[in-house]
Design a protein around this motif. Structure first.
Motif, PDB file in Angstrom:
ATOM      1  N   GLU A  83       0.730  -1.179   0.035  1.00 33.61           N
ATOM      2  CA  GLU A  83      -0.017  -0.037  -0.046  1.00 33.61           C
ATOM      3  C   GLU A  83       0.712   1.272   0.021  1.00 33.61           C
ATOM      4  O   GLU A  83       0.585   2.171  -0.569  1.00 33.61           O
ATOM      5  CB  GLU A  83      -0.858  -0.029   1.237  1.00 33.61           C
ATOM      6  CG  GLU A  83      -1.663  -1.099   1.134  1.00 33.61           C
ATOM      7  CD  GLU A  83      -2.978  -1.224   2.260  1.00 33.61           C
ATOM      8  OE1 GLU A  83      -2.565  -0.373   3.070  1.00 33.61           O
ATOM      9  OE2 GLU A  83      -4.027  -1.903   2.501  1.00 33.61           O
ATOM     10  N   GLN A  84       2.067   1.403   0.750  1.00 31.01           N
ATOM     11  CA  GLN A  84       2.914   2.520   0.677  1.00 31.01           C
ATOM     12  C   GLN A  84       3.389   2.701  -0.343  1.00 31.01           C
ATOM     13  O   GLN A  84       3.433   3.815  -1.186  1.00 31.01           O
ATOM     14  CB  GLN A  84       3.923   2.270   1.822  1.00 31.01           C
ATOM     15  CG  GLN A  84       3.486   2.368   3.342  1.00 31.01           C
ATOM     16  CD  GLN A  84       4.639   1.873   4.373  1.00 31.01           C
ATOM     17  OE1 GLN A  84       5.608   1.674   3.739  1.00 31.01           O
ATOM     18  NE2 GLN A  84       4.170   1.916   5.640  1.00 31.01           N
ATOM     19  N   ARG A  85       3.802   1.385  -1.179  1.00 31.39           N
ATOM     20  CA  ARG A  85       4.391   1.367  -2.593  1.00 31.39           C
ATOM     21  C   ARG A  85       3.538   1.981  -3.384  1.00 31.39           C
ATOM     22  O   ARG A  85       3.679   2.901  -4.470  1.00 31.39           O
ATOM     23  CB  ARG A  85       4.926   0.234  -3.147  1.00 31.39           C
ATOM     24  CG  ARG A  85       5.302   0.289  -4.346  1.00 31.39           C
ATOM     25  CD  ARG A  85       6.578   1.096  -4.574  1.00 31.39           C
ATOM     26  NE  ARG A  85       7.234   0.997  -5.862  1.00 31.39           N
ATOM     27  CZ  ARG A  85       8.024   1.977  -6.397  1.00 31.39           C
ATOM     28  NH1 ARG A  85       8.371   2.839  -5.924  1.00 31.39           N
ATOM     29  NH2 ARG A  85       8.521   1.755  -7.825  1.00 31.39           N
ATOM     30  N   LEU A  86       2.040   1.458  -3.396  1.00 31.23           N
ATOM     31  CA  LEU A  86       1.061   2.062  -4.297  1.00 31.23           C
ATOM     32  C   LEU A  86       0.700   3.460  -4.097  1.00 31.23           C
ATOM     33  O   LEU A  86       0.812   4.188  -5.235  1.00 31.23           O
ATOM     34  CB  LEU A  86      -0.069   1.185  -4.005  1.00 31.23           C
ATOM     35  CG  LEU A  86      -1.221   1.532  -5.062  1.00 31.23           C
ATOM     36  CD1 LEU A  86      -0.929   1.083  -6.583  1.00 31.23           C
ATOM     37  CD2 LEU A  86      -2.548   0.674  -4.542  1.00 31.23           C
ATOM     38  N   ASN A  87       0.870   4.038  -2.892  1.00 33.33           N
ATOM     39  CA  ASN A  87       0.698   5.445  -2.702  1.00 33.33           C
ATOM     40  C   ASN A  87       1.774   6.054  -3.239  1.00 33.33           C
ATOM     41  O   ASN A  87       1.410   7.430  -3.876  1.00 33.33           O
ATOM     42  CB  ASN A  87       0.529   5.488  -1.053  1.00 33.33           C
ATOM     43  CG  ASN A  87      -0.777   4.980  -0.699  1.00 33.33           C
ATOM     44  OD1 ASN A  87      -1.748   4.980  -1.270  1.00 33.33           O
ATOM     45  ND2 ASN A  87      -0.642   4.755   0.768  1.00 33.33           N
ATOM     46  N   ALA A  88       3.147   5.793  -3.083  1.00 38.33           N
ATOM     47  CA  ALA A  88       4.179   6.610  -3.481  1.00 38.33           C
ATOM     48  C   ALA A  88       3.923   6.448  -5.315  1.00 38.33           C
ATOM     49  O   ALA A  88       4.201   7.542  -5.718  1.00 38.33           O
ATOM     50  CB  ALA A  88       5.361   5.873  -3.452  1.00 38.33           C
ATOM     51  N   LEU A  89       3.718   5.407  -5.795  1.00 42.04           N
ATOM     52  CA  LEU A  89       3.613   5.410  -7.310  1.00 42.04           C
ATOM     53  C   LEU A  89       2.422   6.191  -7.744  1.00 42.04           C
ATOM     54  O   LEU A  89       2.360   6.849  -8.626  1.00 42.04           O
ATOM     55  CB  LEU A  89       3.162   3.936  -7.764  1.00 42.04           C
ATOM     56  CG  LEU A  89       4.424   3.068  -7.632  1.00 42.04           C
ATOM     57  CD1 LEU A  89       4.083   1.555  -8.024  1.00 42.04           C
ATOM     58  CD2 LEU A  89       5.640   3.451  -8.670  1.00 42.04           C
ATOM     59  N   SER A  90       1.301   6.312  -7.073  1.00 49.08           N
ATOM     60  CA  SER A  90       0.186   7.363  -7.191  1.00 49.08           C
ATOM     61  C   SER A  90       0.440   8.653  -7.229  1.00 49.08           C
ATOM     62  O   SER A  90       0.269   9.660  -8.086  1.00 49.08           O
ATOM     63  CB  SER A  90      -0.996   6.839  -6.200  1.00 49.08           C
ATOM     64  OG  SER A  90      -1.582   5.632  -6.379  1.00 49.08           O
ATOM     65  N   SER A  91       1.204   8.850  -6.092  1.00 47.40           N
ATOM     66  CA  SER A  91       1.911  10.425  -5.908  1.00 47.40           C
ATOM     67  C   SER A  91       2.766  10.805  -7.133  1.00 47.40           C
ATOM     68  O   SER A  91       2.866  11.964  -7.554  1.00 47.40           O
ATOM     69  CB  SER A  91       2.516  10.549  -4.765  1.00 47.40           C
ATOM     70  OG  SER A  91       1.544  10.396  -3.652  1.00 47.40           O
ATOM     71  N   GLU A  92       3.768   9.718  -7.486  1.00 47.90           N
ATOM     72  CA  GLU A  92       4.734  10.061  -8.535  1.00 47.90           C
ATOM     73  C   GLU A  92       3.875  10.238  -9.818  1.00 47.90           C
ATOM     74  O   GLU A  92       4.044  11.141 -10.835  1.00 47.90           O
ATOM     75  CB  GLU A  92       5.489   8.905  -8.639  1.00 47.90           C
ATOM     76  CG  GLU A  92       6.706   9.231  -9.693  1.00 47.90           C
ATOM     77  CD  GLU A  92       7.855   7.933  -9.645  1.00 47.90           C
ATOM     78  OE1 GLU A  92       8.587   8.325 -10.569  1.00 47.90           O
ATOM     79  OE2 GLU A  92       7.590   7.144  -8.833  1.00 47.90           O
ATOM     80  N   ARG A  93       2.862   9.451 -10.001  1.00 49.44           N
ATOM     81  CA  ARG A  93       1.962   9.619 -11.125  1.00 49.44           C
ATOM     82  C   ARG A  93       1.197  10.784 -11.437  1.00 49.44           C
ATOM     83  O   ARG A  93       1.365  11.417 -12.460  1.00 49.44           O
ATOM     84  CB  ARG A  93       0.918   8.230 -11.403  1.00 49.44           C
ATOM     85  CG  ARG A  93       0.152   8.368 -12.555  1.00 49.44           C
ATOM     86  CD  ARG A  93      -1.293   7.341 -12.485  1.00 49.44           C
ATOM     87  NE  ARG A  93      -1.768   7.821 -11.419  1.00 49.44           N
ATOM     88  CZ  ARG A  93      -2.969   7.131 -11.108  1.00 49.44           C
ATOM     89  NH1 ARG A  93      -3.205   5.800 -11.640  1.00 49.44           N
ATOM     90  NH2 ARG A  93      -3.749   7.402  -9.838  1.00 49.44           N
ATOM     91  N   ASP A  94       0.562  11.301 -10.281  1.00 46.49           N
ATOM     92  CA  ASP A  94      -0.069  12.530 -10.052  1.00 46.49           C
ATOM     93  C   ASP A  94       0.832  13.751 -10.692  1.00 46.49           C
ATOM     94  O   ASP A  94       0.571  14.697 -11.369  1.00 46.49           O
ATOM     95  CB  ASP A  94      -0.676  12.817  -9.005  1.00 46.49           C
ATOM     96  CG  ASP A  94      -1.705  11.875  -8.683  1.00 46.49           C
ATOM     97  OD1 ASP A  94      -2.411  11.257  -9.474  1.00 46.49           O
ATOM     98  OD2 ASP A  94      -2.099  11.758  -7.515  1.00 46.49           O
ATOM     99  N   THR A  95       2.224  13.600  -9.909  1.00 44.86           N
ATOM    100  CA  THR A  95       3.422  14.484 -10.260  1.00 44.86           C
ATOM    101  C   THR A  95       3.579  14.452 -11.764  1.00 44.86           C
ATOM    102  O   THR A  95       3.679  15.734 -12.460  1.00 44.86           O
ATOM    103  CB  THR A  95       4.554  14.375  -9.523  1.00 44.86           C
ATOM    104  OG1 THR A  95       4.034  14.232  -8.063  1.00 44.86           O
ATOM    105  CG2 THR A  95       5.543  15.473  -9.575  1.00 44.86           C
ATOM    106  N   ARG A  96       3.827  13.497 -12.476  1.00 43.39           N
ATOM    107  CA  ARG A  96       4.087  13.161 -13.863  1.00 43.39           C
ATOM    108  C   ARG A  96       2.876  13.780 -14.631  1.00 43.39           C
ATOM    109  O   ARG A  96       3.163  14.615 -15.538  1.00 43.39           O
ATOM    110  CB  ARG A  96       4.290  11.953 -14.336  1.00 43.39           C
ATOM    111  CG  ARG A  96       5.744  11.249 -13.462  1.00 43.39           C
ATOM    112  CD  ARG A  96       6.950  11.828 -14.208  1.00 43.39           C
ATOM    113  NE  ARG A  96       8.104  11.280 -13.156  1.00 43.39           N
ATOM    114  CZ  ARG A  96       9.309  11.661 -13.720  1.00 43.39           C
ATOM    115  NH1 ARG A  96       9.432  12.674 -14.333  1.00 43.39           N
ATOM    116  NH2 ARG A  96      10.377  10.986 -12.939  1.00 43.39           N
ATOM    117  N   ALA A  97       1.826  13.372 -14.178  1.00 39.12           N
ATOM    118  CA  ALA A  97       0.707  13.948 -15.086  1.00 39.12           C
ATOM    119  C   ALA A  97       0.469  15.716 -14.817  1.00 39.12           C
ATOM    120  O   ALA A  97       0.338  16.248 -15.838  1.00 39.12           O
ATOM    121  CB  ALA A  97      -0.722  13.530 -14.393  1.00 39.12           C
ATOM    122  N   GLN A  98       0.738  16.042 -13.600  1.00 33.98           N
ATOM    123  CA  GLN A  98       0.998  17.702 -13.485  1.00 33.98           C
ATOM    124  C   GLN A  98       1.949  18.137 -14.605  1.00 33.98           C
ATOM    125  O   GLN A  98       1.875  19.270 -15.178  1.00 33.98           O
ATOM    126  CB  GLN A  98       1.002  18.133 -11.978  1.00 33.98           C
ATOM    127  CG  GLN A  98      -0.224  17.681 -11.316  1.00 33.98           C
ATOM    128  CD  GLN A  98       0.102  18.040  -9.981  1.00 33.98           C
ATOM    129  OE1 GLN A  98       1.077  18.495  -9.438  1.00 33.98           O
ATOM    130  NE2 GLN A  98      -0.949  17.880  -9.183  1.00 33.98           N
TER     131      GLN A  98
END
Length: 435
Positions: A83-98
């Motif tokens: 879950e921590q890894r998934l949250n980190a990947l989600s945050s990184e994906r959002d950053t890349r999208a921005q």
């Protein structure tokens, strides 16, 4: 000899298990059951075996319970880690999208500036041509006037030499009128020459101003081109890396997308600048290179919709089994565990080639994509698509379930290229690094 041995054994047993009688009394009679030493020995051995088996079974159950507790604790720790890894990947994906959205906005702004600057450049070029034409006319008129002035001076000098000073008094009124006419003509010619010279100086100074404006405009265009080239580099390189990380050849993939392109507008048309038969304009070459990068990004966008770079489960889930060998067999996909009814989404555009029951898989959906890629979604509880239906990336196709050979509610997700299974996380991680 055998009877003596039997008697000795019976005597030894009598010491530990003396013969006993079990009386059974009724209203009319009394009976008894005789328990021999051998019978008692057999009963004792049986009871001992049962008690020993009970003790061993209890110990095994206790050990299993302790081991199961440790396994559950380890599973909880693994779940927290996932879950921590998934949250980190989600945050990184959002950053890349921005970042991608900001780069797209910068690109659109720069494109608008290029359009404006191109219009200004064409207007300035037209104005420069008009000034050059006017300057050529002024210079030609000035040359003709100077030539006429020299001829008039030569004629005056010739007339002056031919006139005799003694005969000046006898010049007729007609000769005086002719000389006055020539003098007036010379004065008008001189005035016209001065006016043309002033116009020529103004044209030359104005041409210098136009040249300065053109140079400033060229510097501004160069700055805009540099910003656009940097934006294109930042936008194209991550896409190249994403497709290479997924094991796909970007060049062959782009060629395949271009051959099957059916979008509106078609490929971007190169910009053409008039060179009057000379070498190609450097600005045109740079602009066409930027347009080529834009076309490449557009083709990458189309290819990204057709390749399974998305994740099939958007809600909360946990990874329970990855791709690789498991219990001596190849586990050909990745398992996403979650509650029954969790929505399942298509990871890329494609066509449904199977939607029904399959042995082991349970309820199974197969989607055929471009580039020879197929995705499979197994153990579903419900299916929202039919065979032959076209689906889009991110479209809900079914619900998570526990059908088929399954130990609990989860999605078994596979990616196959040319019929051979590959690790789905290669595509998912590659897509999360960009989108």
């Amino acid at each position: 000899m055998r009877s003596r041995l039997t008697k000795n054994i019976h005597t030894v047993l009598e010491r530990w298990f003396p013969e006993r009688r079990l009386f059974l009394r009724s209203d009319s009679e009394t009976r008894f059951i005789r328990l021999k030493s051998e019978t008692q020995l057999i009963a004792w051995i049986g009871c001992t075996v049962v008690v020993a088996w009970t003790i061993v079974a209890t110990a095994i159950l206790l050990m299993d319970s302790i081991g199961a507790g440790n396994f559950r604790a380890q599973a909880q720790r693994d779940q927290m880690t996932y879950e921590q890894r998934l949250n980190a990947l989600s945050s990184e994906r959002d950053t890349r999208a921005q970042e991608a959205a900001a780069a797209q906005e910068r690109f659109n702004s720069a494109l608008r500036q290029i359009s404006i600057m191109q219009s200004e450049l064409l207007a300035t070029e037209e104005k420069r041509r008009e000034l050059e034409t006017g300057l050529d006319v002024v210079q030609s008129t000035l040359r003709d006037t100077m030539k006429a002035r020299e001829e008039a001076r030569a004629q005056v000098a010739t007339l002056t030499e031919e006139v005799d000073p003694d005969a000046v008094a006898a010049i007729s009124e007609e000769a005086v009128g002719t000389v006055d006419l020539l003098a007036n003509a010379l004065a008008e010619t001189a005035a016209e020459r001065d006016l043309i010279a002033a116009d020529a100086e103004f044209a030359i100074s104005h041409a210098q101003e136009v040249e300065l404006e053109l140079r400033l405009l060229q510097e501004r265009n160069d700055q805009i081109f540099r910003q656009l080239e940097e934006a294109m580099l930042v936008s194209v390189e991550p896409l190249d890396d994403m497709f290479r990380a997924a094991g796909m050849n970007p060049e062959s993939m782009i060629d395949q997308v271009r051959r099957g392109y059916s979008g509106q507008g078609g490929p971007l048309t190169p910009i053409q600048f008039s060179t009057r038969g000379g070498q190609p304009d450097p600005d045109a070459l740079r602009a066409n290179a930027i347009l080529s990068s834009m076309d490449r990004i557009n083709l990458y966008r189309i290819a990204a919709e057709k390749a399974p770079f998305d994740i099939p489960v958007k809600a909360n889930f946990r990874f329970t089994s990855g791709f690789g060998q498991r219990w001596g067999r190849l586990h050909a996909g990745t398992d996403f565990a979650g509650p029954i009814g969790t929505p399942i989404y298509a990871t890329a555009d494609g066509r449904v080639v199977h939607a029904g029951w399959s042995s082991g898989y349970g309820r199974l959906i197969k989607i055929q994509h471009d580039f020879g890629i197929e995705t499979r979604y197994a153990h579903l509880s419900a299916m929202n698509v039919t065979v032959g239906q076209r689906v889009s990336r991110g479209e809900r196709i079914g619900d998570m379930g526990n059908s088929g050979r399954s130990t609990g509610p989860h999605l078994h997700y596979e990616v196959r290229v040319g019929g051979e299974p590959v690790n789905p996380m290669i595509y998912i991680r590659a897509g999360q690094d960009v989108f």
